[in-house]
Each structure stands twice: as structure tokens, then as C-alpha cells.
Design a protein around this motif. Structure first.
Motif, short mmCIF file in Angstrom:
data_model
loop_
_atom_site.label_atom_id
_atom_site.label_comp_id
_atom_site.label_asym_id
_atom_site.label_seq_id
_atom_site.Cartn_x
_atom_site.Cartn_y
_atom_site.Cartn_z
N GLN A 188 0.96 -1.24 -0.02
CA GLN A 188 0.04 0.04 0.03
C GLN A 188 1.00 1.16 -0.10
N MET A 189 1.78 1.40 0.81
CA MET A 189 2.84 2.41 1.02
C MET A 189 3.62 2.52 -0.32
N GLN A 190 3.89 1.51 -0.97
CA GLN A 190 4.61 1.69 -2.39
C GLN A 190 3.91 2.39 -3.49
N ASP A 191 2.56 2.05 -3.36
CA ASP A 191 1.75 2.90 -4.31
C ASP A 191 1.56 4.41 -3.98
N GLU A 192 1.52 4.45 -2.68
CA GLU A 192 1.32 6.01 -2.23
C GLU A 192 2.54 6.62 -2.38
N LEU A 193 3.67 6.04 -2.28
CA LEU A 193 5.10 6.98 -2.56
C LEU A 193 4.83 7.30 -3.73
N LYS A 194 4.57 6.26 -4.67
CA LYS A 194 4.74 6.58 -6.22
C LYS A 194 3.55 7.82 -6.55
N ALA A 195 2.49 7.86 -5.97
CA ALA A 195 1.34 8.75 -6.13
C ALA A 195 1.98 10.13 -5.87
N ILE A 196 2.55 10.06 -4.56
CA ILE A 196 2.91 11.38 -4.03
C ILE A 196 4.08 11.99 -4.73
N GLN A 197 5.20 10.90 -5.02
CA GLN A 197 6.14 11.68 -5.97
C GLN A 197 5.49 12.09 -7.20
N ARG A 198 4.71 11.69 -7.92
CA ARG A 198 3.96 11.99 -9.10
C ARG A 198 3.55 13.43 -8.73
N ARG A 199 2.73 13.70 -7.76
CA ARG A 199 2.31 14.96 -7.39
C ARG A 199 3.42 16.13 -6.82
N VAL A 200 4.33 15.76 -6.40
CA VAL A 200 5.25 16.81 -5.78
C VAL A 200 6.39 17.09 -6.63
N GLY A 201 6.64 15.92 -7.73
CA GLY A 201 7.49 16.23 -8.93
C GLY A 201 9.09 16.09 -8.33
N THR A 202 9.43 16.14 -7.23
CA THR A 202 10.77 16.03 -6.48
C THR A 202 11.40 14.55 -7.09
N THR A 203 12.70 14.72 -7.26
CA THR A 203 13.70 13.63 -7.64
C THR A 203 13.78 12.88 -6.57
N PHE A 204 13.35 11.46 -6.57
CA PHE A 204 13.26 10.39 -5.52
C PHE A 204 14.51 9.43 -5.53
N VAL A 205 15.40 9.57 -4.50
CA VAL A 205 16.17 8.42 -4.59
C VAL A 205 16.16 7.15 -3.57
N HIS A 206 15.60 6.09 -3.78
CA HIS A 206 15.05 5.27 -2.79
C HIS A 206 15.97 4.08 -2.54
#
Lengths: 260, 355, 283
Positions: free
Chosen positions: B172-190
Motif C-alpha cells: 500500500q505504501m509503495q503505491d502511495e509513495l509513487k503517487a506522492i512523488q508524481r504529485r510533488v515532482g521531486t527527484t526521489f532516490v530510494h
């Protein structure tokens, strides 16, 4: 069989508590003695010895001196111990194990030896004895204590939080003020009060390193030299009462903190 | 806010141990990159270097075109979501989230309002006055995310943040992380060691091993066309059959296979790429390769498929794992003809896979 | 932050405490060792180095006797205190209901909060000629004349044991409660009886804590001046009492220093003897 074990356990507990509490009981009981000797039979109760003690200039001066020395030396020891613990917990210093050992070392040495060493040093350096010279000795014995308590409290948990704070833009001073100190508040409080009690109750260093102004234990000591008297019971009971109240307050504060 | 990241020849040595060995990598602004690899592969070291907690032995880091050498964590355009969350236990959730803004001198009102917004973004609206110890693992995680995002970093670093969650919550958190990243547009390094998690969220997977980049690309690329045996084995189960290339074909224990190769090669087959048909049935169309008849040793039902072990008649000591369709009815002892529908050839011998 | 700057900052934090310890602990100690190698002639210290003080200590029976007395008292006190405190801690940890344990424990160390000097004095009241114990014994008709209890080694030992039973009960209790109950359950499950469980499982697991507490008892007891001074009378003197005598009567700092060094040496030997179980950082 099991029942006998149980019974034995409770009997042992009762006897042990009798042994532990007996001297305090006798001390407090005979502080109310209406007579010149604090031994059976008990006559009283009377508050005359408390009045006597409270009116005693020297005892009250000793009490004030003890409060002063204990609070100042506990604060200095806490400050030094806190900084050292921060330095050693945060940074990889060469010879860190040796440093820790040196800082802890005074804890394993008899107070008498520490007092003797400082006395020799003061004599050689021509420093006159005072409350402050005794206070220095109390910092020496309490610094390892504060350091050990705070160092032990600085687990990986704290380091992670500090790292996060730095990551979020906090400078070193802000990290100490907003994160390190508040997270360590219970340990800081405990260390200070422990150091305070140790200094407050310490005799041999205060005895050897003070001259004209002395602390309460030294004053009580000279009182005892003139033989047993309900006055000693009264001042002893007063010290006991004050200590117990302080301990209870600390416990309540600590409890409320952990409950929140 | 978002920024591109360039890493050039990063090397990190701890005494004799080399944690990073000349890593170069370019991340685009707004990309969701997952550093994947087994423990000790250097992925966490790389993240710590990005965050400024560790100074590399040599090499350069540029974020948004700016050289990061000598820039302290507090002054970097990065924030980290830590593995253990590292929430401040003595502060409320709002104070936790607003901490970074406070350090930047934002007024009390403004930063609290902003913190509430971010708590809402991660699904914790109205919980701002609680303390971290009153939260569940998943909630703490959200607070850590909100706190890291509050200062609008150009790059968000995530250090195995989902490791402590149970499987269901992790999905569930994976899906949310992905959605939030799309929304804020920040570069994510995971950073993670879980290849399924990497495939679930990454725009691009960077697979690391022993301080080097082993493979990189979109999940589909890395999974279907691995560039090394290590990569093939790390991304999922794989059957490995050693062979010798003759130019036009590959000689293996199963016989000569129609695969153009030369020199020693390893034939890698994913279990779901192997199909079973009747021994004397019609041949499957190319590019499917005939692996010859094999006896079914055993099969286990996995819900979405049957996991079957085959012993090829040509090489009875070899075991091939194949995923048969849910509707199949595999019988141990039965014989079937195996077809490889997709195959990858990789040079062999190669460094031994470590997993 | 570069590693070098970090190290410098670390030293900055540690320096004040380190300087304090160096100036007021290490330096005095070194001075003391140097003094112990000097001699006192008249009222002036004649710098050594010489072993005169040490030779005198080990050849003059009245001085050497002090060390023996101290060791005897300390040995008895340590053994008796552990023997009394362990069962008490175990009863509190395993018999007393959990919610009462805190209260019972606070009660068990209540006398801690009286002044150390006053505590010894209180025992003087209890054990003295007209004291509570003698009054009780005569009241019950067990003895006819008051017993000589105070101003004896028995009184010193009692005073010490009283203090250290509290200390040890606290440390042993802390050790016992942090043991997982599953150890005892596992032992019982595997067929161990009550005694076997204790001997083979509980005791070894708590041994480091017990040894640490016993060592602390040894150190504090060996170096204490007050308790024997108030309760012990003057028929036999302990090492700390003799050290104080050197200071008081003649101002013989060199001899007092030598005896302090000997005291330190004994404590260090005790430390080495039980070093493998000790966890000083846990004290």
C-alpha cells in the motif's frame, strides 16, 4: 512444600525490612524524645529538639553551605559530563576507549584517596581550604557519574534524531537545543539529582577539604563527637525528611513525563 | 522543486574495504530512481554521500548543477527519510513536520499551516497534536515522509523506509509513495534490497553489487534483458544452463540449440518463460526454442501458477523450474516437451552470483 | 562536514571534562604517588625517591594490622551482604505482585536517604549499652546485663551490611527483572526443578550483576572511614582510620600517601580478580 516456601519468603521479607528500617525508625522515634538521651524508654513526644536544631546557627549555616555546594557542584559536573558524552557519542575520536576509561576512573577510587590527593595538591599550590575546594572534589566524584548516565542514554535513537535534524537544516547549536537536550531531559534530570544527593551526603572530602565554613555532614560529625543526643536525631530526621520529599517530587515528575 | 543529480567516479574506502568503486550515474530531475542491491553492496553508502553524511574518498556530486563538495547536510537541497524514521519523540507531529521550516526561520503560524497541509498530503489530517509514540509503524512512516517533504527539497533520499512494515502495508505504501512523488515532482532516490519493491515504484532501477553498478534501466529492461548473471539472478528466479557457442548455435546438455553465440555462454531462462506441451505435439513458432522432452518431478500450486520442477530426459540431473498456468493439471512422472519462449545469453564464466 | 573538522569538534566537547579530570584527579594522584616515595623529617617533606614508607608499613605490625583488619571486615561484609540481598531481591522480583514492587523497592532503600553519617549514628543508638536491642533483650529476659554490641567489629560489620544490603538488593533486583521469564519456563519445560533452575539458569545469568555489585561493595567498604570510626571503637583500626591518623596527628602526608597507594593497589587487585564479570560502565 510450595506453601512452606511461600511462607518462608514472606517471613524473610518481613525480617529484612525490620533490619533495614530499624535504625531509621529508632532515629526518628527518639528525635521526639522528651529527655536528654535518645535511648529507651521513650518519653514524649516532644518537639523541643527540633526547635533546638532549627535555632542552631551553625547547623543551619551548614545546611545552607551544603545546599550551595551540592547544587553548584552538581551543575558543573552535569555540564562537563554532558559535553564529554556528546563529544564521545557523536564523534569517532582516536583513543575513545581510553578517554572513556579516564573519565570513569574516579568512580572506582575511594573518596578518601581523592580527598587526600586534592589536599596534597592544595597544600603544594598554597590554595586555602574553603567550600569551593570541597566543591571541586565533589565535581571530581560526580563527573564520571553524570558522564556515564548521559553517555548510556545517548543511544542510536538519539543519534538518528540528531542526524535527521541536521538533514532538515539545523545547525549544531540548534541540534543541541531542540533535539539533544529535550530528548535527554529525563537522564539530565536524574543525573543532576543523583549528583546533588551524592554531594549533599558526602563526608570525607568535605571534612578534609573545608576549613571555616563547613557542610552539614561535617557539622553533624562534630555534633556527634560530643556524644549521643536527641539533637543529632532531630537534625538527622530533618535531613531524611528533606531527602524523601525531594525523591518523591523527582519520582512524580519522572512518572508524569513517562506517562505523557 | 526538483533537480538533476550527477555522480562522477565516486569511490569510498573504509580502510581496506571498498564500499564504492568508481560509481558514475546521472539522474534526471523528477525521476524516481531505486538503488537496489544486497546488503553491503554500497547503496546505503551512496545515499549517505548524497545526503552529505559521508564524505567520499574521491569523486564528485552535483545536484542541480552545483558541486556538493564541502556542503554540510543542513545546507544541501536534499532531505532524507531515514530507515528508522528518526522522528523526534518529544515533539508533536506538527512540530516534527514543521521542524525544517523552523530551522529556516519561517514564522510559527506559516510553518504550522504548511505542516498541516503536508500531514493532509500523507493522509494524516487532524492528527497533528499527537506524539510519534502514539502512532503505528505505517503512520510514523507517513510523518517521516511529510517532514522530509516539508522543506521542499530538490532531491528526497529514502533509506529503506518500508523495511519495517509488513507485506500488505508495504504494498500500500509503495503505491502511495509513487503517487506522492508524481504529485510533488521531486527527484526521489530510494534504497531497497527488495527487487519486487524496486519494480513496483521505480522509473529506473540501478542495481548495485560489491560497490559497482551492475545493471540499470527501467524495471522491464533489467528484468527481461539483464546485463549480467548477477542481475539476472537478483531480479528473480532464473534457470541457468551453461553452454558453448559455435557461432550459429549453442551446445548444451540439452543438445544443440538454435541460438547464435560464440565462446562459453550461460543460457538464462525465467520460469514463466518456459512452457510445457505434449511430447509429440505441434512445434511452437519461433522464436520459441525446443528444449526437448522432460519428466515432471514435482509441482506445487502457488495460486497464480503451478511451480513445476522438470528433469530433462537428455540431462536427468539438471532441474528446470517452470511456471505452468493456473489451469494446468501437472502429474508427477508425466513427460512433456519444454519450450523456451524468451531466452537471454550472457557471457560465462562470469562473477559468481552472490545471492 | 569533513572528518577532520568533526574530530576537532569532538575534542572541543570532551576537553573541559578531560582537563578537569587531569587537573583534579590525575595530577593529585601523581602527586600522591610522588609523596609516597618521599620522607617526612620533622615537619618538612624530603623528596625521595625511596621506599621507606612502604617498608615501614609492611614491617610495623600496628600499620600492617590495619590492612588485615580492613580486608577481614570487607570480606565478611561483602559475603554477608550478597547472601542477604540476593534472596531479598528475588522475593521482591518474583513473589511480590508487580504493581507493588516499586513501592516495596522504595521502602527497601528508604534509609539511603538519611545522611551517611547519621545512619552510622543510628546504629550506635540501636546497638549501644542502653540501646533498643539491649533493651529488648533484657525486657524479654534473654540477658540480664546489657551486651557489649557497639564499639566492636560486630557493630562495624552490621553498619556496613545494612548499607550494602540496600545497594545490592537494588542492583540484583534490576538484573532479575530484566531476565525474560521464558528462561525459567524453558528450564522447567526441560525438566529442571526449582533448585536446578536457579543454580543452572538464573544464577549464571545474574552473576555479572552480582559480581559488579560485590565489587562496588568491596571498593566502598575498603575505603570507608566513617562507619568503623563511629561504630568500631578504638581497639582495632582499619586502613582508612590509620590514614586519617597519619594526617591528623603528625601531618605525615608521605606515609598517608603510601597507605593510600596500598589501598588503591588492593582495590586494583580485586578489580583484576573479577574483571571478566565486571561491567563498570553499568554501575
Amino acid at each position: 512444600m510450595t506453601r512452606a516456601w511461600h511462607l518462608l519468603g514472606w517471613v524473610y521479607l518481613a525480617l529484612a525490612f525490620g533490619f533495614i528500617l530499624l535504625p531509621v525508625g529508632v532515629l526518628v522515634l527518639f528525635s521526639f524524645q522528651d529527655g536528654r538521651l535518645p535511648v529507651p524508654p521513650f518519653r514524649g513526644p516532644s518537639l523541643r529538639w527540633y526547635a533546638d536544631v532549627l535555632a542552631d546557627r551553625r547547623l543551619m549555616a551548614g545546611l545552607g553551605n551544603s545546599l550551595l555546594v551540592a547544587s553548584v557542584s552538581a551543575t558543573v559536573a552535569l555540564g562537563l559530563g554532558f559535553l564529554a558524552a556528546v563529544g564521545l557519542a557523536r564523534h569517532r575520536l582516536p583513543g575513545a576507549a581510553l578517554l572513556r576509561l579516564v573519565l570513569i576512573a574516579p568512580m572506582t577510587v575511594s573518596y578518601l584517596i581523592i580527598a587526600l590527593g586534592l589536599l596534597s595538591l592544595y597544600n603544594r599550590a598554597g590554595v586555602g581550604l574553603s567550600l569551593w575546594t570541597a566543591g571541586v572534589g565533589h565535581v571530581v566524584i560526580n563527573l564520571p557519574l553524570c558522564f556515564a548516565i548521559l553517555y548510556a542514554a545517548m543511544g542510536p535513537h538519539l543519534r538518528a534524531a540528531e542526524r535527521a535534524a541536521r538533514d532538515l537544516g539545523a545547525g549544531e547549536a540548534a541540534v543541541l537545543w531542540h533535539v539533544t537536550a529535550p530528548m535527554l531531559a529525563p537522564a539530565l534530570l536524574a543525573a543532576w539529582f543523583l549528583a546533588f544527593t551524592f554531594s549533599w551526603d558526602e563526608f570525607i572530602i568535605a571534612f578534609l577539604l573545608t576549613r571555616f565554613d563547613v557542610t552539614l555532614p561535617v557539622e553533624i560529625w562534630s555534633l556527634l563527637r560530643s556524644g549521643i543526643s536527641p539533637r543529632a536525631n532531630a537534625i538527622g530526621s530533618l535531613v531524611f525528611l528533606v531527602s524523601v520529599v525531594v525523591v518523591m517530587v523527582v519520582q512524580l515528575v519522572a512518572l508524569r513525563r513517562t506517562r505523557r | 522543486m526538483t533537480a538533476a543529480v550527477t555522480l562522477k567516479d565516486l569511490t569510498m574506502r573504509y580502510g581496506d574495504f571498498t564500499a564504492l568503486d568508481g560509481v558514475s550515474l546521472a539522474l534526471e530531475a523528477g525521476e524516481f530512481v531505486v538503488l537496489l542491491g544486497p546488503s553491503g553492496c554500497g547503496k546505503s553508502t551512496l545515499l549517505a554521500i548524497l545526503g552529505g553524511f559521508v564524505t567520499p574518498t574521491s569523486g564528485r556530486v552535483h545536484i542541480g548543477g552545483r558541486d556538493m563538495a564541502g556542503v554540510a547536510p543542513k545546507d544541501r537541497p536534499t532531505t532524507t527519510m531515514f530507515q528508522d524514521y528518526a522522528l523526534f519523540p518529544h515533539m508533536t507531529l506538527v512540530d516534527n513536520v514543521a521542524f525544517g521550516l523552523r530551522m529556516r526561520g519561517m514564522g510559527r503560524r506559516a510553518r504550522r499551516a504548511r505542516a498541516e497541509e503536508l500531514l493532509a498530503l500523507v493522509g494524516l489530517e487532524g492528527a497533528g497534536r499527537r506524539h510519534p509514540d502514539a502512532l503505528s509503524g505505517g503512520q510514523r512512516q507517513r510523518v517521516a515522509l511529510a517532514r522530509a517533504l516539508a522543506v521542499e527539497p530538490q532531491v528526497l533520499l529514502l533509506d529503506e523506509p518500508l523495511g519495517a512494515l509488513d507485506l500488505k502495508l508495504r504494498r500500500q505504501m509503495q503505491d502511495e509513495l509513487k503517487a506522492i512523488q508524481r504529485r510533488v515532482g521531486t527527484t526521489f532516490v530510494h534504497v531497497t534490497h527488495d527487487q519486487e519493491e524496486a519494480m513496483a515504484i521505480a522509473d529506473r532501477i540501478v542495481l548495485m553489487n560489491a560497490g559497482r553498478i551492475e545493471d540499470e534501466g527501467p524495471a522491464r529492461e533489467v528484468y527481461l534483458r539483464p546485463r549480467s548473471l548477477f542481475s539476472a539472478a537478483f531480479m528473480g528466479e532464473v534457470n541457468q544452463i551453461p553452454g558453448q557457442g559455435t557461432g550459429a548455435a549453442l551446445d548444451t546438455q540439452l543438445g544443440r540449440l538454435p541460438l547464435a553465440a560464440s565462446g562459453p555462454m550461460m543460457l538464462c531462462l525465467r520460469p514463466e518463460a518456459i512452457a510445457a506441451g505434449p511430447v509429440h505435439g505441434a512445434p511452437e513458432a519461433p522464436p520459441a526454442i525446443d528444449l526437448g522432452p522432460a519428466r515432471l518431478v514435482e509441482a506445487t500450486f502457488f495460486g497464480t501458477h503451478h511451480r513445476a520442477h522438470f528433469a530433462p530426459l537428455a540431462a536427468p540431473d539438471l532441474r528446470l523450474v517452470a511456471h505452468l498456468p493456473q489451469g494446468a493439471a501437472p502429474e508427477p512422472g508425466a513427460t512433456a516437451r519444454l519450450w523456451a519462449r524468451a531466452a537471454v545469453l550472457l557471457p560465462h564464466p562470469a562473477p559468481e552470483p552472490t545471492r | 562536514m569533513s572528518p577532520k573538522a568533526g574530530t576537532r569538534q569532538g575534542w572541543g566537547f570532551v576537553a573541559p571534562a578531560l582537563l578537569w579530570t587531569a587537573a583534579f584527579f590525575v595530577a593529585p594522584f601523581a602527586l600522591m604517588v610522588w609523596l609516597s616515595l618521599s620522607r617526612l623529617e620533622g615537619r618538612t617533606v624530603v623528596p625521595g625517591p625511596g621506599l621507606d614508607n612502604y617498608i615501614r608499613f609492611f614491617t610495623e605490625p600496628s600499620l600492617l594490622r590495619g590492612l588485615v583488619v580492613s580486608l577481614e571486615i570487607t570480606a565478611v561484609v561483602t559475603v554477608v551482604s550478597v547472601a542477604l540481598a540476593y534472596p531479598l531481591a528475588a522475593i521482591i522480583a518474583f513473589r511480590v505482585p508487580r504493581r507493588w514492587q516499586r513501592v516495596v523497592l522504595v521502602l527497601a532503600i528508604l534509609p539511603f536517604w538519611t545522611s551517611y553519617v547519621v545512619r552510622s549514628y543510628a546504629w550506635l543508638l540501636v546497638l549501644g549499652q542502653g540501646g533498643a536491642v539491649n533493651a529488648a533483650l533484657m525486657g524479654l529476659g534473654i540477658t540480664e546485663a546489657p551486651l557489649q554490641l557497639s564499639a566492636t567489629r560486630f557493630a562495624t560489620v552490621t553498619g556496613f551490611v545494612h548499607f550494602f544490603v540496600m545497594l545490592l538488593t537494588l542492583t540484583i533486583y534490576a538484573n532479575l527483572v530484566q531476565l525474560s521469564p521464558n528462561y525459567a519456563r524453558a528450564a522447567a519445560d526441560l525438566g529442571a526443578g526449582r533448585v536446578a533452575t536457579f543454580v543452572h539458569v538464573i544464577l549464571p545469568l545474574t552473576l555479572p550483576g552480582v559480581v559488579t555489585g560485590a565489587f562496588l561493595t568491596f571498593v566502598l567498604c575498603m575505603g570507608d572511614y566513617i562507619t568503623p570510626q563511629i561504630l568500631g571503637g578504638n581497639r582495632e583500626l582499619t586502613l582508612p582510620q590509620l590514614i586519617m591518623m597519619q594526617l591528623g596527628r603528625r601531618g605525615d602526608f608521605p606515609m598517608a600517601s603510601a597507605m593510600a597507594v596500598i589501598l588503591m593497589a588492593v582495590v586494583s587487585l580485586a578489580y583484576l580478580a573479577c574483571a571478566r564479570w565486571l561491567r563498570v560502565e553499568r554501575i
